[in-house]
Design an enzyme around this catalytic site. Sequence first.
Site, PDB file in Angstrom:
ATOM      1  N   ASP A  10     -17.476  -4.245 -34.955  1.00 59.17           N
ATOM      2  CA  ASP A  10     -16.250  -4.644 -34.251  1.00 59.17           C
ATOM      3  C   ASP A  10     -16.399  -4.233 -32.789  1.00 59.17           C
ATOM      4  O   ASP A  10     -17.280  -3.451 -32.436  1.00 59.17           O
ATOM      5  CB  ASP A  10     -15.039  -3.933 -34.889  1.00 59.17           C
ATOM      6  CG  ASP A  10     -13.745  -4.291 -34.190  1.00 59.17           C
ATOM      7  OD1 ASP A  10     -13.522  -5.497 -33.946  1.00 59.17           O
ATOM      8  OD2 ASP A  10     -12.960  -3.390 -33.863  1.00 59.17           O
ATOM      9  N   SER A  11     -15.477  -4.732 -31.967  1.00 57.54           N
ATOM     10  CA  SER A  11     -15.452  -4.342 -30.552  1.00 57.54           C
ATOM     11  C   SER A  11     -15.075  -2.870 -30.382  1.00 57.54           C
ATOM     12  O   SER A  11     -15.289  -2.303 -29.323  1.00 57.54           O
ATOM     13  CB  SER A  11     -14.438  -5.207 -29.815  1.00 57.54           C
ATOM     14  OG  SER A  11     -13.180  -5.111 -30.454  1.00 57.54           O
ATOM     15  N   TYR A  42     -13.078  -7.187 -26.605  1.00 60.92           N
ATOM     16  CA  TYR A  42     -13.751  -8.486 -26.633  1.00 60.92           C
ATOM     17  C   TYR A  42     -12.743  -9.634 -26.450  1.00 60.92           C
ATOM     18  O   TYR A  42     -13.116 -10.725 -26.050  1.00 60.92           O
ATOM     19  CB  TYR A  42     -14.446  -8.707 -27.988  1.00 60.92           C
ATOM     20  CG  TYR A  42     -15.751  -7.976 -28.186  1.00 60.92           C
ATOM     21  CD1 TYR A  42     -16.176  -6.942 -27.339  1.00 60.92           C
ATOM     22  CD2 TYR A  42     -16.581  -8.331 -29.253  1.00 60.92           C
ATOM     23  CE1 TYR A  42     -17.379  -6.286 -27.566  1.00 60.92           C
ATOM     24  CE2 TYR A  42     -17.788  -7.683 -29.470  1.00 60.92           C
ATOM     25  CZ  TYR A  42     -18.182  -6.658 -28.626  1.00 60.92           C
ATOM     26  OH  TYR A  42     -19.373  -6.016 -28.858  1.00 60.92           O
ATOM     27  N   GLY A  43     -11.489  -9.376 -26.793  1.00 62.75           N
ATOM     28  CA  GLY A  43     -10.492 -10.454 -26.891  1.00 62.75           C
ATOM     29  C   GLY A  43     -10.171 -11.171 -25.599  1.00 62.75           C
ATOM     30  O   GLY A  43      -9.530 -12.216 -25.616  1.00 62.75           O
ATOM     31  N   CYS A  73     -14.705  -8.137 -36.330  1.00 65.22           N
ATOM     32  CA  CYS A  73     -13.916  -8.529 -35.154  1.00 65.22           C
ATOM     33  C   CYS A  73     -13.599 -10.029 -35.223  1.00 65.22           C
ATOM     34  O   CYS A  73     -14.510 -10.856 -35.335  1.00 65.22           O
ATOM     35  CB  CYS A  73     -14.740  -8.225 -33.906  1.00 65.22           C
ATOM     36  SG  CYS A  73     -13.939  -8.671 -32.376  1.00 65.22           S
ATOM     37  N   GLU A 152      -3.150   0.778 -31.289  1.00 57.41           N
ATOM     38  CA  GLU A 152      -4.006   1.932 -30.949  1.00 57.41           C
ATOM     39  C   GLU A 152      -3.184   3.136 -30.503  1.00 57.41           C
ATOM     40  O   GLU A 152      -3.581   4.278 -30.700  1.00 57.41           O
ATOM     41  CB  GLU A 152      -5.022   1.547 -29.864  1.00 57.41           C
ATOM     42  CG  GLU A 152      -6.039   0.583 -30.396  1.00 57.41           C
ATOM     43  CD  GLU A 152      -7.398   0.681 -29.736  1.00 57.41           C
ATOM     44  OE1 GLU A 152      -7.610   1.521 -28.860  1.00 57.41           O
ATOM     45  OE2 GLU A 152      -8.254  -0.130 -30.130  1.00 57.41           O
ATOM     46  N   CYS A 184      -6.433 -10.680 -36.251  1.00 57.38           N
ATOM     47  CA  CYS A 184      -6.986  -9.652 -35.359  1.00 57.38           C
ATOM     48  C   CYS A 184      -7.078  -8.362 -36.164  1.00 57.38           C
ATOM     49  O   CYS A 184      -6.189  -8.061 -36.973  1.00 57.38           O
ATOM     50  CB  CYS A 184      -6.071  -9.467 -34.157  1.00 57.38           C
ATOM     51  SG  CYS A 184      -6.567  -8.120 -33.063  1.00 57.38           S
ATOM     52  N   HIS A 186      -6.462  -5.383 -35.504  1.00 57.49           N
ATOM     53  CA  HIS A 186      -5.411  -4.382 -35.339  1.00 57.49           C
ATOM     54  C   HIS A 186      -4.081  -4.742 -35.993  1.00 57.49           C
ATOM     55  O   HIS A 186      -3.251  -3.865 -36.214  1.00 57.49           O
ATOM     56  CB  HIS A 186      -5.130  -4.163 -33.847  1.00 57.49           C
ATOM     57  CG  HIS A 186      -6.234  -3.490 -33.103  1.00 57.49           C
ATOM     58  ND1 HIS A 186      -7.503  -4.034 -32.995  1.00 57.49           N
ATOM     59  CD2 HIS A 186      -6.261  -2.321 -32.422  1.00 57.49           C
ATOM     60  CE1 HIS A 186      -8.264  -3.228 -32.260  1.00 57.49           C
ATOM     61  NE2 HIS A 186      -7.536  -2.183 -31.904  1.00 57.49           N
TER      62      HIS A 186
HETATM   63  N1  DGL Z   1     -11.330  -6.538 -32.618  1.00 55.91           N
HETATM   64  C1  DGL Z   1     -10.676  -7.539 -31.809  1.00 55.91           C
HETATM   65  C2  DGL Z   1     -10.330  -8.739 -32.695  1.00 55.91           C
HETATM   66  O1  DGL Z   1     -10.170  -8.652 -33.888  1.00 55.91           O
HETATM   67  C3  DGL Z   1      -9.417  -6.993 -31.144  1.00 55.91           C
HETATM   68  C4  DGL Z   1      -9.704  -6.012 -30.016  1.00 55.91           C
HETATM   69  C5  DGL Z   1     -10.467  -6.617 -28.865  1.00 55.91           C
HETATM   70  O2  DGL Z   1      -9.901  -7.427 -28.095  1.00 55.91           O
HETATM   71  O3  DGL Z   1     -11.631  -6.296 -28.729  1.00 55.91           O
HETATM   72  O4  DGL Z   1     -10.229  -9.832 -32.181  1.00 55.91           O
END
Ligand code: DGL
Length: 279
Positions: A10-11, A42-43, A73, A152, A184, A186
């Site tokens: 994941d990011s 990453y988003g 991710c 977060e 997503c 989160h």
């Molecule tokens: N892990 C990213 C996703 O599921 C969310 C956090 C990010 O923007 O990196 O898209």
Amino acid sequence: MKNRPIGIFDSGVGGLTVFDALARTSPAESLVYFGDTGRYPYGVRSKRVIVEYSRQIAGFLERQGCKFLVVACNSASSLALEEVRASVSVEVIGVIEPGAAAAVRATRNGHIGVIGTEATIRSGSYTRAIHAIRPDIKISAVACPLFVALAEEGFAGKPATRLVAEEYLSGLVDAGVDTLVLGCTHYPLLKSDIAAVMGPRVGLIDSATEVARVVGNRLVSLNHHSERNETADHQFYVSDTPERFASVGKRFLGYQVAPVHLVDMEALQHFAEPASSDI
Ligand code: DGL
């Protein structure tokens, strides 16, 4: 092969929702988790950059001996899945198809909502995956970038989160979706805030749970599932701030993630060729 670990990446810390779902559904499997905390988020990034980072991490996990990779991710699954598959020799699964399939199974009125990062929504990945199964389904998609920071910060259940959720989601309520994909990593942490705004008649689809189920089944069908009896061994790697990863991770999971190893970002670049500039 069977007792080699599954790699998850994941990011950052968010993919621990997928880690947790996998650890629960496949307790005999050892897991190696990589969170790209040094290059998070990453988003908001372009496809070219997400592809480059994802291929490097996949190369790193393959070198750790992983038998199977899970792109936890949603942004990377949306924009880099094919490129990651082409760059490693083990099977790779993303979170989009499992989530889309679960949403199609769940909808009764044929109108599905999708929420995710800007990168995920802009990519149209969920729309494509849902329409590949049922082209007649109506889809309403909304990017909800603030949800990531709220999760977060541990703001689940706080009034600020409810206000932001109302702002983002009221259009989907008015549009009449009966199923909402939490697209997503989160968002499962804000499930009760999201459910409170969407109302009791809207079903929420958690991609983390769906992908864990699909991975378990796939390992059995490949005959690559672990047959060990002793407790599985989990490893965590990050590209920056292992202490922050451990503290936010504990907030996400309710238990300590350890040990967390730091990987040098320079070194990561050697695990894949740079992405081509025409992506
Ligand atoms: N892990 C990213 C996703 O599921 C969310 C956090 C990010 O923007 O990196 O898209």
